[in-house]
Design an enzyme around this catalytic site. Structure first.
Site, mmCIF file in Angstrom:
data_model
loop_
_atom_site.group_PDB
_atom_site.id
_atom_site.type_symbol
_atom_site.label_atom_id
_atom_site.label_comp_id
_atom_site.label_asym_id
_atom_site.label_seq_id
_atom_site.Cartn_x
_atom_site.Cartn_y
_atom_site.Cartn_z
ATOM 1 N N SER A 138 0.708 -1.184 -0.037
ATOM 2 C CA SER A 138 -0.010 -0.060 -0.096
ATOM 3 C C SER A 138 0.919 1.273 -0.045
ATOM 4 C CB SER A 138 -1.023 -0.045 1.267
ATOM 5 O OG SER A 138 -1.783 0.998 1.149
ATOM 6 N N HIS A 178 -2.219 -0.836 -4.394
ATOM 7 C CA HIS A 178 -3.809 -0.826 -4.619
ATOM 8 C C HIS A 178 -4.199 0.665 -4.485
ATOM 9 C CE1 HIS A 178 -4.562 -1.505 -0.253
ATOM 10 N NE2 HIS A 178 -3.988 -0.506 -0.377
#
Length: 196
Positions: free
Chosen positions: A101, A126
């Site tokens: 992330s 993401h």
């Protein structure tokens, strides 16, 4: 029983006797920084302060940021990324364990050609997520607009720093994309994979 943070001897230049400092303090003095937890305002401010201080102390000596992080808050992560671009010394990024992330966003923010992953490291990228699912409709719409702006910012940075086309990065950010060290190198998130 926790052992706490180990202490190591450190001798300041010009001093005869060494004093005992925690291992991270000693490593910071060698310009080795660590992001080994989830990203929040506190750890972000600590890393930013260290990068700015070390940059002022000697702008010619490069910094090394070791990352083993599950990700975390977007704005504090962007603040770390922006600081890395702002300080004069090059910032090497090293993925050990996991850069997920916002951790992968910070990893890709290292000086191009100076981004490294350990051979068994994992990288995951993401889109940003929101925690406000029970908000009033008006607040939710504002939150969604802000999330779209943040997603656009993150996507643009990944495109610039990996060399991947916009459509590829946009599509990949729709879901959790996990990569091995060599896959992250092929994607352009890191430049080198350490040898075993």
């Amino acid at each position: 029983m926790p052992i706490g943070v180990p202490k190591v001897p450190f001798r300041s230049p010009g001093e005869e006797d060494a004093s005992w400092v925690d291992v991270y303090n000693r490593l910071y003095r060698e310009r080795l920084l660590f992001l080994g937890q989830g990203i929040n305002s506190e750890i972000s401010n600590q890393l930013i302060g260290l990068m700015v201080y070390l940059s002022i102390e000697d702008e010619t000596k490069e910094l090394y940021l070791f990352i083993n992080s599950p990700g975390g808050w977007v704005i504090p992560g962007i603040a770390i990324y922006d600081t890395m671009q702002f300080v004069r010394p090059d910032v090497h990024t090293v993925c050990m364990g996991l850069a997920a992330s916002m951790g992968s966003f910070i990893l890709v923010g290292g000086e191009i050609t100076k981004r490294l992953a350990f051979p068994h490291a994992r990288v995951m990228m993401h889109q940003p997520a929101s925690g406000y699912y029970e908000a009033q409709t008006g607040e939710f719409v504002l939150e969604a607009e802000e999330l779209l702006k943040l997603r656009e910012t993150l996507t643009r940075v990944y495109v610039q720093r990996t060399g991947k086309p916009l459509w590829v990065v946009s599509e990949d950010m729709e879901k959790d994309v996990f990569m091995s060290a060599t896959e992250a190198q092929a994607y352009g998130i890191v430049d080198l994979v350490a040898v075993e």
